[in-house]
Design a protein around this motif. Sequence first.
Motif, PDB file in Angstrom:
ATOM      1  N   GLY A 122      -8.357 -14.319   8.562  1.00  0.00           N
ATOM      2  CA  GLY A 122      -7.018 -13.513   8.365  1.00  0.00           C
ATOM      3  C   GLY A 122      -6.206 -13.488   9.413  1.00  0.00           C
ATOM      4  O   GLY A 122      -6.471 -14.239  10.446  1.00  0.00           O
ATOM      5  N   ILE A 123      -5.152 -12.701   9.481  1.00  0.00           N
ATOM      6  CA  ILE A 123      -3.961 -12.729  10.295  1.00  0.00           C
ATOM      7  C   ILE A 123      -3.630 -11.371  10.676  1.00  0.00           C
ATOM      8  O   ILE A 123      -3.876 -10.445  10.014  1.00  0.00           O
ATOM      9  CB  ILE A 123      -2.859 -13.752  10.062  1.00  0.00           C
ATOM     10  N   TYR A 124      -2.805 -11.193  12.040  1.00  0.00           N
ATOM     11  CA  TYR A 124      -2.249  -9.885  12.133  1.00  0.00           C
ATOM     12  C   TYR A 124      -0.600 -10.134  11.965  1.00  0.00           C
ATOM     13  O   TYR A 124      -0.197 -11.415  12.155  1.00  0.00           O
ATOM     14  CB  TYR A 124      -2.275  -9.649  13.662  1.00  0.00           C
ATOM     15  N   ALA A 125       0.044  -8.999  11.317  1.00  0.00           N
ATOM     16  CA  ALA A 125       1.536  -9.184  10.940  1.00  0.00           C
ATOM     17  C   ALA A 125       1.938  -7.790  11.479  1.00  0.00           C
ATOM     18  O   ALA A 125       1.355  -6.786  11.564  1.00  0.00           O
ATOM     19  CB  ALA A 125       1.610  -9.035   9.679  1.00  0.00           C
ATOM     20  N   GLU A 126       3.258  -8.203  12.056  1.00  0.00           N
ATOM     21  CA  GLU A 126       4.089  -7.066  12.362  1.00  0.00           C
ATOM     22  C   GLU A 126       4.944  -6.462  11.342  1.00  0.00           C
ATOM     23  O   GLU A 126       5.614  -7.334  10.481  1.00  0.00           O
ATOM     24  CB  GLU A 126       4.982  -7.633  13.527  1.00  0.00           C
ATOM     25  N   VAL A 127       5.254  -5.182  11.369  1.00  0.00           N
ATOM     26  CA  VAL A 127       5.942  -4.655  10.162  1.00  0.00           C
ATOM     27  C   VAL A 127       7.573  -4.822  10.811  1.00  0.00           C
ATOM     28  O   VAL A 127       7.698  -4.199  11.747  1.00  0.00           O
ATOM     29  CB  VAL A 127       5.763  -3.158   9.830  1.00  0.00           C
ATOM     30  N   LEU A 128       8.483  -5.199   9.739  1.00  0.00           N
ATOM     31  CA  LEU A 128       9.729  -5.347  10.146  1.00  0.00           C
ATOM     32  C   LEU A 128      10.729  -4.294   9.696  1.00  0.00           C
ATOM     33  O   LEU A 128      11.833  -4.276   9.929  1.00  0.00           O
ATOM     34  CB  LEU A 128      10.329  -6.870   9.986  1.00  0.00           C
ATOM     35  N   SER A 129      10.185  -3.680   8.400  1.00  0.00           N
ATOM     36  CA  SER A 129      11.024  -2.657   7.633  1.00  0.00           C
ATOM     37  C   SER A 129      10.095  -1.683   7.207  1.00  0.00           C
ATOM     38  O   SER A 129       8.912  -1.705   7.160  1.00  0.00           O
ATOM     39  CB  SER A 129      11.880  -3.349   6.700  1.00  0.00           C
ATOM     40  N   ASP A 130      11.082  -0.373   6.974  1.00  0.00           N
ATOM     41  CA  ASP A 130      10.396   0.913   6.407  1.00  0.00           C
ATOM     42  C   ASP A 130      10.069   0.320   4.924  1.00  0.00           C
ATOM     43  O   ASP A 130      10.740  -0.289   4.283  1.00  0.00           O
ATOM     44  CB  ASP A 130      11.189   2.014   6.673  1.00  0.00           C
ATOM     45  N   GLY A 131       8.859   1.204   4.377  1.00  0.00           N
ATOM     46  CA  GLY A 131       8.690   0.932   3.078  1.00  0.00           C
ATOM     47  C   GLY A 131       7.237   1.423   2.923  1.00  0.00           C
ATOM     48  O   GLY A 131       6.493   1.707   3.568  1.00  0.00           O
ATOM     49  N   VAL A 132       7.101   1.419   1.278  1.00  0.00           N
ATOM     50  CA  VAL A 132       5.664   2.108   1.053  1.00  0.00           C
ATOM     51  C   VAL A 132       5.031   0.509   0.492  1.00  0.00           C
ATOM     52  O   VAL A 132       5.310   0.047  -0.568  1.00  0.00           O
ATOM     53  CB  VAL A 132       5.715   3.051  -0.123  1.00  0.00           C
ATOM     54  N   LEU A 133       3.875   0.473   1.217  1.00  0.00           N
ATOM     55  CA  LEU A 133       3.003  -0.611   0.516  1.00  0.00           C
ATOM     56  C   LEU A 133       2.036  -0.201  -0.155  1.00  0.00           C
ATOM     57  O   LEU A 133       1.352   0.752  -0.060  1.00  0.00           O
ATOM     58  CB  LEU A 133       2.242  -1.272   1.672  1.00  0.00           C
ATOM     59  N   ARG A 134       2.048  -0.714  -1.572  1.00  0.00           N
ATOM     60  CA  ARG A 134       0.954  -0.371  -2.674  1.00  0.00           C
ATOM     61  C   ARG A 134      -0.077  -1.262  -2.942  1.00  0.00           C
ATOM     62  O   ARG A 134       0.320  -2.487  -2.889  1.00  0.00           O
ATOM     63  CB  ARG A 134       1.702   0.391  -3.766  1.00  0.00           C
ATOM     64  N   VAL A 135      -1.270  -0.901  -3.487  1.00  0.00           N
ATOM     65  CA  VAL A 135      -2.150  -1.734  -4.038  1.00  0.00           C
ATOM     66  C   VAL A 135      -1.406  -2.520  -5.283  1.00  0.00           C
ATOM     67  O   VAL A 135      -0.480  -1.624  -6.008  1.00  0.00           O
ATOM     68  CB  VAL A 135      -3.552  -1.271  -4.446  1.00  0.00           C
ATOM     69  N   GLY A 136      -1.592  -3.706  -5.402  1.00  0.00           N
ATOM     70  CA  GLY A 136      -0.757  -4.334  -6.590  1.00  0.00           C
ATOM     71  C   GLY A 136       0.609  -4.871  -6.151  1.00  0.00           C
ATOM     72  O   GLY A 136       1.129  -5.640  -6.688  1.00  0.00           O
ATOM     73  N   GLY A 137       0.930  -4.567  -4.934  1.00  0.00           N
ATOM     74  CA  GLY A 137       2.595  -5.152  -4.626  1.00  0.00           C
ATOM     75  C   GLY A 137       2.329  -6.562  -4.198  1.00  0.00           C
ATOM     76  O   GLY A 137       1.277  -7.088  -3.790  1.00  0.00           O
ATOM     77  N   GLY A 138       3.230  -7.186  -4.633  1.00  0.00           N
ATOM     78  CA  GLY A 138       3.264  -8.745  -4.637  1.00  0.00           C
ATOM     79  C   GLY A 138       3.921  -9.475  -3.127  1.00  0.00           C
ATOM     80  O   GLY A 138       4.516  -8.628  -2.448  1.00  0.00           O
TER      81      GLY A 138
END
Length: 261
Positions: free
Chosen positions: A242-258
């Motif tokens: 796995g990896i770590y990622a930094e969030v760059l924008s506001d938003g809602v992450l959902r199961v199924g998101g591409g």
Amino acid sequence: MRMEAEDTARVAALYVYPIKGLSPQPLTHVPLRRGEGVPHDRRFAFARPEGRYRPGLREGLRKAEFYALVSDHRLAGLDTHLDVDTGELTVRVAGHEVLTAHVEEDREELLAFFARVLDLPEGVLPVLAAEEGRRYTDVAFAGDGPMHWVSLVNLASVRDFAARTGAEVDPRRFRANVLLDGLPPFAEVDLLDREFTLGGVRMVGRYRTGRCAATEVDPASGRRDLPVLRLLDRTYGHQDVGIYAEVLSDGVLRVGGGLVV
């Protein structure tokens, strides 16, 4: 780049871990903000009384300063749920409720319970680590930015590892915030130093996740039953999943998101 399946890659599951070392809590969606991690993730931890943590400390510490699965596998035998709105923690063992306590208002009862679980000497209690705006993630020692990184694990990497070693490997061993599916095995490393969009939220891959002995604990039984680190090293020549990622924008992450790169 090996991400031939990027048009079908998606979020398979989302998790938050409100208390370091305790149960994951599944989510259907999660609001994210630029520069911040999953809300309430690793918001609390149980610090070692002989360690460096003291109430009011505002710097990140390494995982060895806290009770966690890497050294305290009996914590995996607890089924815990923290209501992040009320602060009430419920603990079950083998389906039976053994504790209901408010994390901060019932602190004495809570710490006494976990002292028994951890088999600490009489009179010795863990210290509840809780500082506004801080997280007790494994990379918090690297600074306030890394403290907020989101952890991603590729399910295909876990399946490849299981197939090559002949072991049953529950992806929950890797305690990720986001499980991805639809990528080739270990294609997640191609996201490092690259911006991508996950379910409409912009991110950038920051760091490979080096694993520790916590992954050797079966999340279902609480037993240390699989030499994951040795098997990773023997199979791939490294101990990263796995990896770590930094969030760059506001938003809602959902199961199924591409995933879009």
